[in-house]
Design a protein around this motif. Structure first.
Motif, mmCIF file in Angstrom:
data_model
loop_
_atom_site.group_PDB
_atom_site.id
_atom_site.type_symbol
_atom_site.label_atom_id
_atom_site.label_comp_id
_atom_site.label_asym_id
_atom_site.label_seq_id
_atom_site.Cartn_x
_atom_site.Cartn_y
_atom_site.Cartn_z
ATOM 1 N N VAL A 10 0.865 -1.180 0.000
ATOM 2 C CA VAL A 10 0.000 0.000 0.000
ATOM 3 C C VAL A 10 0.900 1.228 0.000
ATOM 4 N N GLU A 11 0.328 2.359 -0.330
ATOM 5 C CA GLU A 11 1.093 3.595 -0.389
ATOM 6 C C GLU A 11 0.261 4.698 0.243
ATOM 7 N N ILE A 46 -8.943 23.248 -1.023
ATOM 8 C CA ILE A 46 -9.252 21.816 -1.050
ATOM 9 C C ILE A 46 -9.346 21.320 -2.488
ATOM 10 N N PHE A 47 -9.964 22.116 -3.358
ATOM 11 C CA PHE A 47 -9.953 21.739 -4.780
ATOM 12 C C PHE A 47 -8.516 21.619 -5.288
ATOM 13 N N ALA A 48 -7.692 22.602 -4.982
ATOM 14 C CA ALA A 48 -6.308 22.589 -5.489
ATOM 15 C C ALA A 48 -5.544 21.392 -4.934
ATOM 16 N N ALA A 49 -5.745 21.099 -3.637
ATOM 17 C CA ALA A 49 -5.032 19.975 -3.016
ATOM 18 C C ALA A 49 -5.447 18.654 -3.657
ATOM 19 N N VAL A 50 -6.750 18.447 -3.797
ATOM 20 C CA VAL A 50 -7.236 17.183 -4.377
ATOM 21 C C VAL A 50 -6.812 17.074 -5.839
ATOM 22 N N GLU A 51 -6.924 18.165 -6.576
ATOM 23 C CA GLU A 51 -6.566 18.123 -8.001
ATOM 24 C C GLU A 51 -5.064 17.895 -8.200
ATOM 25 N N SER A 52 -4.269 18.156 -7.175
ATOM 26 C CA SER A 52 -2.821 17.928 -7.300
ATOM 27 C C SER A 52 -2.461 16.451 -7.219
ATOM 28 N N VAL A 53 -3.368 15.622 -6.721
ATOM 29 C CA VAL A 53 -3.050 14.199 -6.564
ATOM 30 C C VAL A 53 -4.013 13.263 -7.303
ATOM 31 N N ARG A 54 -5.185 13.748 -7.679
ATOM 32 C CA ARG A 54 -6.164 12.795 -8.212
ATOM 33 C C ARG A 54 -5.848 12.431 -9.668
ATOM 34 N N THR A 55 -6.283 11.243 -10.021
ATOM 35 C CA THR A 55 -6.191 10.773 -11.398
ATOM 36 C C THR A 55 -7.603 10.409 -11.845
ATOM 37 N N ALA A 56 -7.742 9.933 -13.077
ATOM 38 C CA ALA A 56 -9.073 9.680 -13.633
ATOM 39 C C ALA A 56 -9.864 8.680 -12.790
ATOM 40 N N ASP A 57 -9.157 7.710 -12.194
ATOM 41 C CA ASP A 57 -9.873 6.673 -11.451
ATOM 42 C C ASP A 57 -9.788 6.850 -9.929
ATOM 43 N N SER A 58 -9.393 8.042 -9.471
ATOM 44 C CA SER A 58 -9.378 8.283 -8.027
ATOM 45 C C SER A 58 -10.795 8.285 -7.464
ATOM 46 N N HIS A 59 -10.895 7.873 -6.200
ATOM 47 C CA HIS A 59 -12.184 7.878 -5.517
ATOM 48 C C HIS A 59 -12.060 8.846 -4.344
ATOM 49 N N VAL A 60 -12.843 9.904 -4.357
ATOM 50 C CA VAL A 60 -12.700 10.984 -3.381
ATOM 51 C C VAL A 60 -13.777 10.865 -2.305
ATOM 52 N N ILE A 61 -13.321 10.764 -1.065
ATOM 53 C CA ILE A 61 -14.208 10.538 0.075
ATOM 54 C C ILE A 61 -14.123 11.719 1.030
ATOM 55 N N LEU A 62 -15.266 12.271 1.369
ATOM 56 C CA LEU A 62 -15.312 13.329 2.377
ATOM 57 C C LEU A 62 -15.670 12.720 3.724
ATOM 58 N N MET A 63 -14.806 12.907 4.707
ATOM 59 C CA MET A 63 -15.095 12.459 6.065
ATOM 60 C C MET A 63 -15.939 13.533 6.743
ATOM 61 N N THR A 64 -17.145 13.164 7.130
ATOM 62 C CA THR A 64 -18.060 14.148 7.710
ATOM 63 C C THR A 64 -19.077 13.449 8.607
ATOM 64 N N GLY A 83 -8.397 2.751 -8.463
ATOM 65 C CA GLY A 83 -7.538 3.923 -8.304
ATOM 66 C C GLY A 83 -7.261 4.259 -6.849
ATOM 67 N N HIS A 84 -6.627 5.395 -6.640
ATOM 68 C CA HIS A 84 -6.333 5.853 -5.292
ATOM 69 C C HIS A 84 -7.604 6.262 -4.549
ATOM 70 N N LEU A 85 -7.573 6.107 -3.243
ATOM 71 C CA LEU A 85 -8.597 6.690 -2.386
ATOM 72 C C LEU A 85 -8.052 8.014 -1.864
ATOM 73 N N ILE A 86 -8.843 9.048 -1.948
ATOM 74 C CA ILE A 86 -8.451 10.357 -1.435
ATOM 75 C C ILE A 86 -9.453 10.750 -0.356
ATOM 76 N N PHE A 87 -8.950 10.973 0.847
ATOM 77 C CA PHE A 87 -9.810 11.334 1.977
ATOM 78 C C PHE A 87 -9.673 12.816 2.273
ATOM 79 N N ILE A 88 -10.783 13.518 2.251
ATOM 80 C CA ILE A 88 -10.798 14.920 2.668
ATOM 81 C C ILE A 88 -11.262 14.945 4.118
ATOM 82 N N CYS A 89 -10.394 15.481 4.982
ATOM 83 C CA CYS A 89 -10.695 15.529 6.412
ATOM 84 C C CYS A 89 -11.020 16.957 6.798
#
Ligand code: 21W
Length: 213
Positions: A10-11, A46-64, A83-89
């Motif tokens: 994992v990474e 947050i848009f800039a941060a996520v867009e700096s790492v996401r790829t076409a198959d990334s899955h973006v999850i908001l923790m709320t 793809g990668h999982l991206i967690f927004i905290c």
């Protein structure tokens, strides 16, 4: 998790929205339009941060706290993502709604209690998901999933040496050598325990949709 990462199974990465701000004070939050208490996470960092790492198959999850409650079935589903999982905290009172609208694939809570931010919840999910990835658990178990939760029931009672400890004996059946009987006993124990403590996990309970199996 550290061993899994060192082994390349994992990474993990962490990015800070503050590093994606453009103003002098690196502002990531602001007052809510319409008034009210607390601060809201700004959309741009947050848009800039996520867009700096996401790829076409990334899955973006908001923790709320308002997200769907995380279940083992979600862990399995997320472990199968390509793809990668991206967690927004989130911190503060919440995030600008446009983050939900245009950036987030799903919103997850880990339960009905109030924490200060989404970092521990994200870490909980990362642990639950990563241990399901091939090779991560190790330790010889063919399936970490085999026993407790994926069967939809709680664990049966377990014992190891010594056979008697402070007058408390291990049930005789476990020394019987009859593996059919042992399996049956364990199943009964798990069923009884589940009925007593977590009847919501049992089938025929109506709301069983996000349970295990
Ligand atoms: C706590 C954020 C309370 C927001 C509109 C105006 C992520 C969490 C969190 C937090 C509020 C999770 C509101 C279980 C959690 C998290 C910080 C309240 C109310 N709405 N799972 N004000 N518990 N918590 N906002 O706390 O970010 S997943």
């Amino acid at each position: 998790m550290k061993r899994a990462a060192s082994s390349g199974l994992v990474e993990f990465g962490i990015i800070n929205p503050r590093d994606f701000t453009t103003d002098k004070h690196h502002t990531t939050d602001d007052r809510p339009f319409g008034g009210g208490p607390g601060m809201v996470m700004k959309a741009e960092p947050i848009f800039a941060a996520v867009e700096s790492v996401r790829t076409a198959d990334s899955h973006v999850i908001l923790m709320t706290p308002g997200g769907r409650t995380f279940k083992q079935s979600d862990a399995r589903r997320l472990a199968d993502e390509q793809g990668h999982l991206i967690f927004i905290c989130g911190h503060y009172e919440g995030v600008d709604e446009r983050i939900r609208e245009a950036l987030v694939d799903e919103e997850i809570s880990i339960g009905d209690y109030v924490l200060t931010n989404g970092v521990l919840p994200a870490t909980v999910i990362i642990d639950a998901v990563a241990r399901l990835r091939p090779g991560v658990l190790g330790g010889g178990e063919p399936a970490a999933e085999e026993e407790s939760f994926s069967s939809g029931m709680l664990e049966y009672p377990q014992y190891t040496r010594p056979p008697e400890f402070r007058g408390m004996k291990v049930p005789d059946i476990l020394f019987s050598g009859d593996h059919g009987k042992i399996a049956q006993w364990r199943h009964e124990q798990a069923l009884r325990r589940t009925a007593e403590r977590r009847s919501d996990l049992l089938p025929d309970n109506g709301e069983n949709g996000e349970n295990n199996t």
